[in-house]
Design an enzyme around this catalytic site. Structure first.
Site, PDB file in Angstrom:
ATOM      1  N   LYS A  84       0.841  -1.216   0.000  1.00  0.00           N
ATOM      2  CA  LYS A  84       0.000   0.000   0.000  1.00  0.00           C
ATOM      3  C   LYS A  84       0.875   1.264   0.000  1.00  0.00           C
ATOM      4  O   LYS A  84       0.706   2.154  -0.830  1.00  0.00           O
ATOM      5  CB  LYS A  84      -0.931   0.014   1.234  1.00  0.00           C
ATOM      6  CG  LYS A  84      -1.867  -1.175   1.318  1.00  0.00           C
ATOM      7  CD  LYS A  84      -2.805  -1.081   2.494  1.00  0.00           C
ATOM      8  CE  LYS A  84      -2.120  -1.236   3.860  1.00  0.00           C
ATOM      9  NZ  LYS A  84      -1.530  -2.568   4.099  1.00  0.00           N
ATOM     10  N   ARG A 160     -10.273  -0.001   8.795  1.00  0.00           N
ATOM     11  CA  ARG A 160      -9.687  -1.311   9.036  1.00  0.00           C
ATOM     12  C   ARG A 160     -10.622  -2.183   9.836  1.00  0.00           C
ATOM     13  O   ARG A 160     -10.255  -3.281  10.235  1.00  0.00           O
ATOM     14  CB  ARG A 160      -8.404  -1.115   9.830  1.00  0.00           C
ATOM     15  CG  ARG A 160      -7.167  -1.585   9.116  1.00  0.00           C
ATOM     16  CD  ARG A 160      -6.019  -1.413  10.080  1.00  0.00           C
ATOM     17  NE  ARG A 160      -4.814  -1.983   9.602  1.00  0.00           N
ATOM     18  CZ  ARG A 160      -3.868  -1.291   8.979  1.00  0.00           C
ATOM     19  NH1 ARG A 160      -4.035  -0.026   8.714  1.00  0.00           N
ATOM     20  NH2 ARG A 160      -2.750  -1.889   8.634  1.00  0.00           N
ATOM     21  N   ARG A 195      11.532  -5.567   5.137  1.00  0.00           N
ATOM     22  CA  ARG A 195      11.270  -4.134   4.937  1.00  0.00           C
ATOM     23  C   ARG A 195      12.178  -3.267   5.812  1.00  0.00           C
ATOM     24  O   ARG A 195      12.458  -3.560   6.958  1.00  0.00           O
ATOM     25  CB  ARG A 195       9.817  -3.817   5.280  1.00  0.00           C
ATOM     26  CG  ARG A 195       9.567  -2.323   5.344  1.00  0.00           C
ATOM     27  CD  ARG A 195       8.113  -1.950   5.362  1.00  0.00           C
ATOM     28  NE  ARG A 195       7.335  -2.708   6.329  1.00  0.00           N
ATOM     29  CZ  ARG A 195       6.011  -2.747   6.318  1.00  0.00           C
ATOM     30  NH1 ARG A 195       5.341  -2.094   5.371  1.00  0.00           N
ATOM     31  NH2 ARG A 195       5.367  -3.437   7.221  1.00  0.00           N
ATOM     32  N   ARG A 224      10.718  -1.562  11.413  1.00  0.00           N
ATOM     33  CA  ARG A 224       9.532  -1.296  12.233  1.00  0.00           C
ATOM     34  C   ARG A 224       9.392  -2.336  13.333  1.00  0.00           C
ATOM     35  O   ARG A 224       9.650  -3.517  13.124  1.00  0.00           O
ATOM     36  CB  ARG A 224       8.277  -1.338  11.344  1.00  0.00           C
ATOM     37  CG  ARG A 224       7.889   0.017  10.841  1.00  0.00           C
ATOM     38  CD  ARG A 224       6.834  -0.016   9.784  1.00  0.00           C
ATOM     39  NE  ARG A 224       5.643  -0.797  10.122  1.00  0.00           N
ATOM     40  CZ  ARG A 224       4.558  -0.811   9.360  1.00  0.00           C
ATOM     41  NH1 ARG A 224       4.518  -0.109   8.238  1.00  0.00           N
ATOM     42  NH2 ARG A 224       3.521  -1.535   9.700  1.00  0.00           N
ATOM     43  N   ARG A 235      -0.970  -9.779  12.601  1.00  0.00           N
ATOM     44  CA  ARG A 235      -1.594  -8.668  11.855  1.00  0.00           C
ATOM     45  C   ARG A 235      -2.395  -9.189  10.667  1.00  0.00           C
ATOM     46  O   ARG A 235      -3.478  -8.694  10.354  1.00  0.00           O
ATOM     47  CB  ARG A 235      -0.514  -7.692  11.362  1.00  0.00           C
ATOM     48  CG  ARG A 235       0.044  -6.810  12.452  1.00  0.00           C
ATOM     49  CD  ARG A 235       1.396  -6.223  12.101  1.00  0.00           C
ATOM     50  NE  ARG A 235       1.417  -5.423  10.901  1.00  0.00           N
ATOM     51  CZ  ARG A 235       2.520  -5.101  10.224  1.00  0.00           C
ATOM     52  NH1 ARG A 235       3.708  -5.521  10.665  1.00  0.00           N
ATOM     53  NH2 ARG A 235       2.464  -4.376   9.146  1.00  0.00           N
TER      54      ARG A 235
HETATM   55  P1  AP5 Z   1       4.722  -1.490   1.957  1.00  0.00           P
HETATM   56  O1  AP5 Z   1       4.465  -0.651   0.785  1.00  0.00           O
HETATM   57  O2  AP5 Z   1       5.384  -0.871   3.139  1.00  0.00           O
HETATM   58  O3  AP5 Z   1       3.390  -2.260   2.403  1.00  0.00           O
HETATM   59  P2  AP5 Z   1       2.132  -1.764   3.207  1.00  0.00           P
HETATM   60  O4  AP5 Z   1       0.971  -2.459   2.595  1.00  0.00           O
HETATM   61  O5  AP5 Z   1       2.120  -0.295   3.259  1.00  0.00           O
HETATM   62  O6  AP5 Z   1       2.468  -2.421   4.595  1.00  0.00           O
HETATM   63  P3  AP5 Z   1       2.234  -1.978   6.080  1.00  0.00           P
HETATM   64  O7  AP5 Z   1       2.917  -3.010   6.936  1.00  0.00           O
HETATM   65  O8  AP5 Z   1       2.640  -0.577   6.274  1.00  0.00           O
HETATM   66  O9  AP5 Z   1       0.730  -2.137   6.212  1.00  0.00           O
HETATM   67  P4  AP5 Z   1      -0.033  -2.356   7.466  1.00  0.00           P
HETATM   68  O10 AP5 Z   1      -1.378  -2.177   6.953  1.00  0.00           O
HETATM   69  O11 AP5 Z   1       0.201  -3.587   8.232  1.00  0.00           O
HETATM   70  O12 AP5 Z   1       0.587  -1.282   8.426  1.00  0.00           O
HETATM   71  P5  AP5 Z   1       0.171   0.180   8.776  1.00  0.00           P
HETATM   72  O13 AP5 Z   1       1.394   0.990   8.768  1.00  0.00           O
HETATM   73  O14 AP5 Z   1      -0.967   0.645   7.983  1.00  0.00           O
HETATM   74  O15 AP5 Z   1       5.553  -2.731   1.466  1.00  0.00           O
HETATM   75  C1  AP5 Z   1       6.000  -3.707   2.339  1.00  0.00           C
HETATM   76  C2  AP5 Z   1       7.379  -4.225   1.868  1.00  0.00           C
HETATM   77  O16 AP5 Z   1       7.213  -4.878   0.638  1.00  0.00           O
HETATM   78  C3  AP5 Z   1       8.391  -3.123   1.645  1.00  0.00           C
HETATM   79  O17 AP5 Z   1       9.638  -3.538   2.046  1.00  0.00           O
HETATM   80  C4  AP5 Z   1       8.350  -2.888   0.127  1.00  0.00           C
HETATM   81  O18 AP5 Z   1       9.585  -2.445  -0.346  1.00  0.00           O
HETATM   82  C5  AP5 Z   1       8.007  -4.265  -0.387  1.00  0.00           C
HETATM   83  N1  AP5 Z   1       7.193  -4.224  -1.591  1.00  0.00           N
HETATM   84  C6  AP5 Z   1       6.150  -3.363  -1.855  1.00  0.00           C
HETATM   85  N2  AP5 Z   1       5.623  -3.621  -3.067  1.00  0.00           N
HETATM   86  C7  AP5 Z   1       6.306  -4.666  -3.571  1.00  0.00           C
HETATM   87  C8  AP5 Z   1       6.225  -5.385  -4.789  1.00  0.00           C
HETATM   88  N3  AP5 Z   1       5.323  -5.094  -5.742  1.00  0.00           N
HETATM   89  N4  AP5 Z   1       7.086  -6.411  -4.979  1.00  0.00           N
HETATM   90  C9  AP5 Z   1       8.029  -6.715  -4.019  1.00  0.00           C
HETATM   91  N5  AP5 Z   1       8.172  -6.066  -2.877  1.00  0.00           N
HETATM   92  C10 AP5 Z   1       7.311  -5.039  -2.643  1.00  0.00           C
HETATM   93  O19 AP5 Z   1      -0.341  -0.008  10.261  1.00  0.00           O
HETATM   94  C11 AP5 Z   1       0.528  -0.352  11.316  1.00  0.00           C
HETATM   95  C12 AP5 Z   1      -0.250  -0.551  12.607  1.00  0.00           C
HETATM   96  O20 AP5 Z   1      -0.940   0.673  12.950  1.00  0.00           O
HETATM   97  C13 AP5 Z   1      -1.347  -1.589  12.573  1.00  0.00           C
HETATM   98  O21 AP5 Z   1      -0.859  -2.891  12.827  1.00  0.00           O
HETATM   99  C14 AP5 Z   1      -2.266  -1.090  13.696  1.00  0.00           C
HETATM  100  O22 AP5 Z   1      -1.774  -1.439  14.955  1.00  0.00           O
HETATM  101  C15 AP5 Z   1      -2.200   0.402  13.533  1.00  0.00           C
HETATM  102  N6  AP5 Z   1      -3.248   0.893  12.634  1.00  0.00           N
HETATM  103  C16 AP5 Z   1      -3.070   1.451  11.408  1.00  0.00           C
HETATM  104  N7  AP5 Z   1      -4.245   1.801  10.882  1.00  0.00           N
HETATM  105  C17 AP5 Z   1      -5.196   1.459  11.779  1.00  0.00           C
HETATM  106  C18 AP5 Z   1      -6.606   1.551  11.807  1.00  0.00           C
HETATM  107  N8  AP5 Z   1      -7.305   2.070  10.770  1.00  0.00           N
HETATM  108  N9  AP5 Z   1      -7.279   1.101  12.867  1.00  0.00           N
HETATM  109  C19 AP5 Z   1      -6.605   0.578  13.913  1.00  0.00           C
HETATM  110  N10 AP5 Z   1      -5.265   0.434  13.957  1.00  0.00           N
HETATM  111  C20 AP5 Z   1      -4.568   0.889  12.904  1.00  0.00           C
END
Ligand code: AP5
Length: 590
Positions: A84, A160, A195, A224, A235
């Site tokens: 994402k 979410r 990552r 992270r 997760r």
């Molecule tokens: P990346 O682009 O970082 O993936 P992402 O989908 O953004 O992953 P996140 O881990 O950030 O998502 P998440 O939803 O778990 O975490 P969030 O920060 O929102 O890519 C990941 C890796 O893959 C990178 O190394 C990248 O280089 C690689 N990659 C990307 N595309 C690729 C491709 N095409 N091919 C190969 N490699 C690739 O949330 C974190 C925490 O915050 C949650 O666990 C929760 O505790 C809290 N939180 C966030 N939002 C909420 C909410 N709405 N409600 C409650 N809690 C929340």
């Protein structure tokens, strides 16, 4: 209070614990907006429904345009590490949307050590969802900001949970498209564990897939806390539990995209979807649909934004164009006065629908006027308290002015816009010192008035004392003494009451003029908008059957009945003259 999907109940007012120091210092994938980001920055609310925007174009007369010219609103979803953040970087580069990532916002809170951050930390570190109240408040506040409304938004990681999706629905916040990145589980785990983030540029790397460009960057990369294999699995589990419920909310606009391909290829798909959407939106965005210039006749005036007085003012109910004309006229005057630092202001507007002495008085028109003013100041970042007096007197003698009955309920049920203004930047209160909270920036008092046997002035005075230098705006006050059952109110402390009532400066005045003892036809009008003079107009019937208002004279102070008479009779000004017959009706008014 918003519904929570979490077992932990944290009671949090949407803005209560926000802290000016919460500017994201670590905002991995969206550093581009971090410099202008502040939770205390103004919320923005515009006066529009989700689709239609009413706009008044000053010089050309009243002009109502209906436009769907809105920017893109995109939601991106997918399992942890589905890519994402990576795709958001590319989307922002191409489409310039405001990227709102709840993960980034929360991590920024954590790294700033704010109260929200401290609460969120334990949930995030264990891979659980942060309680809905916290996240929803953050998101709605961020979505309310002007940049998001102007440039469009890209919501990443929200909603979410089903409750979060419902919160947005309740606020009428809907995306144009819901993109879901689909990636097999085993790939996701590898992506998370590999990552790394660059805290300087916010760029996302992967040790194998996207290694850093130099040793220098590599040395500063961070991992992270929730990127261990064990936490990723947890997760992922939580994501799966919620995914179906959320996507049911957006099923008609969902686009699933294969996220297990090179990031540029994935972006190609997203790019073509968004470009098409944008094209469709542009094609739809139009065009003035209704032009009502003939409803307004242009009278002469030196005032820059002069638009003439609307005609057909005796036609009841007033058309929307007429109401909007007056709302805008009052708003501009009030804003000028507040911007000039004036703090005790009154608005007096007595068009038929707002004149309680007539049988066409409409509380809805008064409420609309109040809403326009309140939302506009909220739009400028002010916390506005809209106050209506409660019942006065005690026990069996308690009562309230008839014209205010039910007003508070109406205010509470009114539509205060899509972006959560009510309860955050707009609050409803009553009149009195205890209504003045530290966080309030200004107060709008709806038609405060004395009732028979009861005087509002003591409560009003206590309130203005407590408000100090903050603006207090009275809309259509009626602070004259009314006869009490024992006649007490008319005598005791009258001078002081009148002196207090007079301490409010007029920032808007509009009154229609009629012959003595009649309310038909309209003879003319007096208008004053801060900081300009009082303007006196005569209504003239034209041979075509139309009517218009012709400017007769201007006055530094509100004109007396004699001055009005003289102006209508074309006489030079004569301050000693007594009121003659035709404007006798006005003597009770002025
Ligand atoms: P990346 O682009 O970082 O993936 P992402 O989908 O953004 O992953 P996140 O881990 O950030 O998502 P998440 O939803 O778990 O975490 P969030 O920060 O929102 O890519 C990941 C890796 O893959 C990178 O190394 C990248 O280089 C690689 N990659 C990307 N595309 C690729 C491709 N095409 N091919 C190969 N490699 C690739 O949330 C974190 C925490 O915050 C949650 O666990 C929760 O505790 C809290 N939180 C966030 N939002 C909420 C909410 N709405 N409600 C409650 N809690 C929340």
């Amino acid at each position: 209070m918003l519904a929570s999907s979490s077992s932990t109940a944290i009671s949090l007012h949407p803005l209560a614990n926000y802290n000016a120091s919460a500017t994201p210092s670590l905002n991995p994938s969206s550093l581009f907006f971090s410099s202008s980001y502040s939770y205390l920055s103004p919320l923005s609310f515009r006066l529009h429904s989700s689709k239609t925007h009413l706009r008044i174009t000053p010089k050309k007369g009243l002009r109502v345009s209906c436009s769907t010219n809105e920017p893109l609103k995109v939601m991106i979803s997918g399992a942890p590490a589905s890519g994402k953040g990576t795709q958001c970087e590319l989307i922002v580069q191409k489409f310039g949307l405001v990227h709102i990532s709840t993960g980034d916002l929360l991590r920024a809170e954590v790294s700033s050590g704010t109260e929200i951050g401290n609460k969120a930390k334990e949930f995030m570190n264990s891979g659980r969802l942060v309680p809905d109240e916290i996240v929803t408040a953050m998101v709605t506040v961020r979505l309310s900001r002007q940049d998001a409304k102007e440039k469009g938004w890209l919501l990443d990681g929200y909603p979410r949970s089903f409750a979060q999706a419902q919160s947005l629905e309740e606020l009428n916040i809907r995306p144009d498209i819901y993109i879901v990145l689909d990636v097999p589980d085993e790939i996701l785990i590898d992506r998370c564990v590999g990552r790394r983030l660059d805290p300087v540029t916010g760029k996302i790397y992967h040790l194998k897939n996207f290694p850093p460009e130099s040793e220098e960057i590599k040395a500063r990369l961070v991992t992270r806390a929730d990127d261990t294999e064990e936490k990723v699995k947890s997760r992922l589990e939580i994501y799966k539990q919620n995914a179906a419920a959320i996507s049911s909310t957006y099923s008609s606009i969902t686009n699933k995209i294969d996220g297990n391909r090179p990031k540029e290829i994935i972006f190609k798909d997203i790019d073509s979807l968004l470009s098409q959407l944008l094209k469709d939106k542009t094609a739809k965005s139009v065009k003035p649909v209704l032009q009502t210039e003939n409803c307004l006749d242009q009278a002469s005036s030196n005032e820059e934004k002069w638009r003439g007085i609307p005609t057909r003012l005796n036609n009841i109910p007033h058309s929307r164009e007429i109401r909007n004309y007056f709302y805008d006229d009052v708003l501009q005057a009030t804003q000028r006065a507040v911007n000039d630092g004036r703090t005790r202001l009154k608005v007096e507007i007595n068009i038929p629908e707002l004149n309680p002495e007539m049988d066409v008085y409409r509380i809805g028109t008064l409420m609309e006027l109040v809403r326009v003013i309140a939302l506009s100041f909220a739009d400028d970042g002010k916390r506005v308290k809209v106050c209506v007096q409660g019942s006065m007197g005690e026990g069996a003698l308690a009562g309230m002015p008839l014209q205010l009955a039910g007003t508070r309920k109406i205010l509470e049920f009114m539509d205060w816009g899509n972006y959560g203004a009510m309860g955050t930047f707009i609050k409803i209160g009553s009149i009195g010192a205890k209504e003045v909270d530290e966080e309030d920036d200004m107060f709008i008092l709806v038609a405060p008035q004395n009732a028979v046997g009861n005087c509002i002035i003591d409560d009003l005075r206590a309130m203005t004392d407590a408000a100090g230098k903050r603006p207090v705006i009275l809309i259509n006050p009626r602070l004259k003494d009314l006869p009490g059952s024992s006649g007490i109110m008319q005598t005791m402390g009258r001078d002081k009451r009148l002196e207090y009532a007079a301490s409010f400066e007029s920032c808007y005045f509009f009154r229609l003029l009629y012959y003595a003892g009649t309310q038909y036809p309209i003879m003319g009008a007096i208008r004053m908008t801060y900081p300009y003079d009082y303007e006196l107009y005569k209504r003239v019937d034209e041979p075509s059957g139309k009517e218009k208002y012709v400017s007769l004279s201007t006055f530094k102070e509100r004109p007396t009945i004699d001055e009005i008479n003289d102006a209508f009779l074309g006489k030079p000004r004569n301050k000693d003259k007594k009121a003659s017959g035709i404007w006798g009706f006005l003597s009770g008014v002025f």
